[in-house]
Design an enzyme around this catalytic site. Structure first.
Site, short mmCIF file in Angstrom:
data_model
loop_
_atom_site.label_atom_id
_atom_site.label_comp_id
_atom_site.label_asym_id
_atom_site.label_seq_id
_atom_site.Cartn_x
_atom_site.Cartn_y
_atom_site.Cartn_z
N ASP A 250 0.98 -1.21 -0.31
CA ASP A 250 -0.01 0.05 -0.11
C ASP A 250 0.80 1.17 0.16
O ASP A 250 2.11 1.03 0.08
CB ASP A 250 -1.14 0.15 1.17
CG ASP A 250 -2.29 0.91 0.88
OD1 ASP A 250 -1.92 1.72 -0.09
OD2 ASP A 250 -3.18 0.68 1.54
N TYR A 251 0.23 2.31 -0.16
CA TYR A 251 0.99 3.78 -0.29
C TYR A 251 2.20 3.99 0.75
O TYR A 251 1.61 4.25 1.90
CB TYR A 251 -0.15 4.73 -0.38
CG TYR A 251 0.37 6.03 -0.94
CD1 TYR A 251 0.09 6.28 -2.41
CD2 TYR A 251 0.69 7.04 -0.21
CE1 TYR A 251 0.49 7.42 -2.72
CE2 TYR A 251 1.28 8.39 -0.67
CZ TYR A 251 1.07 8.49 -1.95
OH TYR A 251 1.51 9.82 -2.69
#
Ligand code: BGC
Length: 718
Positions: free
Chosen positions: A270-271
């Site tokens: 994820d980011y």
């Protein structure tokens, strides 16, 4: 599944430098205008394997620019023609519940319990997005959640593992199709793996405690189903579980995901997850964070440049072997080959009829809406005088919901517009927003109606990523509005546009009818009119519990029994719960009404109520059926739900577990025979070690209209 690409990948890897390989694992965001030249240089040097088509985090909350197909094609040309290994990039975007045509938020789609319709929706979504260079979408979001304060509950399937699994299959099949290389298809991404929906207090990104028993039985089934459906990628989650960040957990990312689920595609972080290992306090060094993540099984690094800036050094100084990099690169290349990017790396937009997608979005939305209450006031007649009041009558943006990156609010009809069109000049709409300077005028409008429709709810901006709320209700001014309208003595219909379940005590009692319309996308208001005027009979059912009070959270249906007092289900015995309130659900899981009346007969006990464990394992099933009569005035769909309870097992089992459901269309006056089969895969559970086990003994089977049904029979596994 990807074996056919092995030889080609071997040949490619042999030609690639370590630097080229690590480039394949790097996924930055789309550059801002002043960064474009630098970005092109990186591509030329083979340092970018994928682009996150967004200009920052939380793409669902911030406006993103429209996709410039020529720009992406040009970047792709540089990768293919000018980078050392000539490998095309894969472009990924958060196409969560629609592209230009926005479908209902996923929680609402789950409420339809019509997963063929969900699959069809994602076929349209994929066609629109793929036509604008999106090869890969970061959906389905499969995080089971028991906490509606969590803003991201809107993106997921709710509180039930079977619903999660059905969502997973439908979205993956809709996006990827039979052959993901087709130009109208996108690679799907099962996220957020895993446990993200269990954030303490619903506070986004917060810690979770998930035992392995709960992991296997509640949180994992949807992800397992995604793997079975052939999902191309997974996204690792931000959260920790039991003190360990998922990002650096070999147990979750490799042992479970690859070892037990058999997943062969690649995992994207994820980011900024890799760098966040530092904030999470398991290392203080970006290089070490990169090694920890890739060793754990995290193949592609989203946003933070940790891999590209550190992994070469980590290999050179012996911290990790190059084979770890090769494994990750191999997985990324497989997917690019499966997507057909080596054969056709460019996007050539084609024309398609978006009206077909809008019609599907309307159908999906109408099927997602849940009728919570109806004292006979619905459906409305088109020749009525209708007072139309509330802050949502002129709203557009919120109808689209959070995680709407490419939908356009200005193309989304308001409720006032849709209603005016729907009454076809036969009736009259007396409209006023109500919560404004104009209170008196509002009540005059209410007074002029034969009935008052109140359009209430929550803003899209209260939902989505990093948008937890501490109280799941509607604003005080909306409450005082409906209380004052109530005082006019008119019949009141509440249409609630919400992203999450709300605490209904002190609200629902005021209304004669309530339609829960969610944030249902581009066609929300047309669909609301279809349902309000009876062109569509409501058939949505709650995929999450609707509590009385926010303080009762977590409140979910598939709970294990307590020993003292015995068998207090779902808060029904207050002695076992709170002294100051009843924590029974306001509306339970699976609940929803219709305009017609369905009458259930007794369960027809199966012909073979006893099956040996060996026969069950060999494929024999229990066959159960029930007659459901449509005794009302409308042809309609009914969701017939089957739950089980295993009263004696080595591990405690939930008091109800949804195991099957059938959405059946029954004409008025007719009776349908609904048949179910329960087999080995339905009747067991996972141990904390992840082993599936079915125990001999009695199983209670309940069939009915929601999880509280008492209509029961027993089957026996001998
Ligand atoms: C979200 C993901 C999303 C990613 C890329 C993250 O903040 O958690 O769901 O796919 O951003 O936009």
């Amino acid at each position: 599944m990807y074996k056919k690409f092995d030889a080609k990948i071997d040949a490619l890897l042999a030609k690639m430098s370590l630097h080229d390989k690590i480039g394949q694992l790097n996924q930055p965001c789309t550059p801002l205008p002043h960064q474009v030249e630098q970005f092109k240089e990186w591509i030329r040097k083979g340092e970018i394997g994928s682009i996150l088509m967004a200009v920052g985090a939380t793409a669902g909350n911030d406006p993103q620019g429209a996709i410039d197909v020529d720009f992406y094609n040009e970047l792709q040309r540089i990768a293919v023609e000018e980078s050392p290994a000539g490998i095309p990039m894969i472009f990924g975007r958060d196409v969560i519940h629609g592209h230009r045509t926005v479908f209902p938020i996923p929680l609402a789609m789950a409420a339809s319990f019509d997963f063929d319709l969900v699959e069809q929706s994602y076929v349209d979504v994929a066609r629109e997005a793929a036509n604008e260079t999106v090869h890969w979408t970061f959906t389905p979001m499969l995080d089971l959640s028991r906490d509606p304060r969590w803003g991201r509950i809107i993106e997921g399937p709710g509180e039930d593992p079977l619903v999660g699994a059905c969502m997973a299959k439908a979205v993956v099949k809709g996006c990827q199709g039979e052959d993901v290389s087709h130009k109208d298809r996108m690679v799907a991404c099962a996220k957020h793996y895993i446990g993200y929906g269990a954030a303490e207090g619903g506070r986004d990104y917060h810690r979770t405690e998930i035992s392995n028993y709960s992991l296997y039985n509640y949180y994992l089934p949807a992800f397992r189903a995604a793997a079975e459906a052939g999902v191309g990628t997974y996204m690792s989650s931000f959260n920790e579980i039991n003190g360990q960040p998922v990002t650096s957990s070999k147990f979750y990312l490799t042992d479970v995901l690859r070892g037990q689920l058999g997943f062969e595609g690649f995992v994207v972080s994820d980011y900024g997850c890799v760098e966040q290992l530092i904030k999470q306090g398991v290392t203080d060094d970006r290089g070490e964070a990169s090694s920890m993540a890739i060793e754990a099984g995290l193949d592609m690094d989203m946003y933070d440049f940790c891999y590209i800036e550190n992994l070469e050094e980590q290999v050179k100084n012996g911290r990790i072997p190059e084979s770890v990099i090769d494994t990750a690169v191999r997985r990324v290349l497989r997917l690019k080959m499966a997507k057909g990017l080596f054969e056709d790396p460019y996007c050539k937009p084609e024309k398609f009829d978006r009206n077909v997608h809008l019609a599907h979005a309307r159908e999906m939305a109408a099927n997602s809406m849940v009728l919570l209450k109806n004292d006979g006031v619905l459906p409305l007649k088109k020749d009525m005088n209708i007072g139309l009041i509330g802050p949502f009558i002129n709203e557009r943006r919120s109808l689209l919901g959070s995680w709407t990156v490419d939908g356009k609010a200005e193309e989304t009809p308001t409720l006032l517009e849709a209603m005016t069109e729907a009454v076809e000049g036969k009736g009259k709409i007396h409209a006023n927003v109500g919560i404004s300077l104009d209170k008196d005028f509002t009540f005059r409008m209410a007074d002029r109606g034969d009935v008052v429709v109140l359009a209430l709810g929550e803003s899209w901006a209260r939902t989505g990523e990093n948008k937890a709320v501490s109280d799941i209700t509607i604003t005080e001014d909306q409450k005082s509005l409906f209380k004052k309208v109530k005082a006019t003595g008119k019949k009141m219909v509440g249409v609630f546009f919400c992203g999450r379940p709300i605490a209904m005590e002190g609200i629902a009692e005021y209304f004669d009818a309530i339609l829960y319309a969610w944030h249902s996308g581009s066609e929300t208001t047309h669909a609301v009119c279809d349902v309000l005027f009876g062109d569509v009979v409501p058939s949505g059912r709650l995929p999450v519990t609707m509590p009385r009070l926010a303080t009762h959270i977590p409140l979910y249906y598939n709970v294990t029994p307590s020993g003292r007092p015995c068998n207090c289900y779902y808060g029904e015995n207050p002695g076992n719960c709170y002294v100051d309130s009843y924590p029974t659900p306001y509306y339970p899981f699976g609940y929803g009404l219709s305009y017609t009346k369905f009458v259930y007969n007794d369960i027809i006990n199966c012909a073979n109520p006893e099956v040996s464990l060996a026969d069950l394992e060999a494929g024999k099933t229990f066959k159960l059926s029930i007659e459901v009569a449509n005794a009302g005035d409308y042809d309609a769909k009914e969701l017939v739900q089957l739950y089980i309870h295993d009263p004696v097992a080595k591990m405690m089992r939930p008091m109800r577990e949804l195991k099957a459901f059938e959405k059946t269309f029954i004409k008025k006056g007719e009776t349908a025979l609904v048949e179910f089969e329960l087999g080995y895969k339905d009747l067991g559970y996972y141990t904390a070690e992840g082993d599936y086990t079915v125990e001999p003994g009695k199983i209670e089977v309940f069939i009915g209209e929601n999880c509280l049904t008492e209509r029961m029979t027993e089957i026996v596994i001998k």
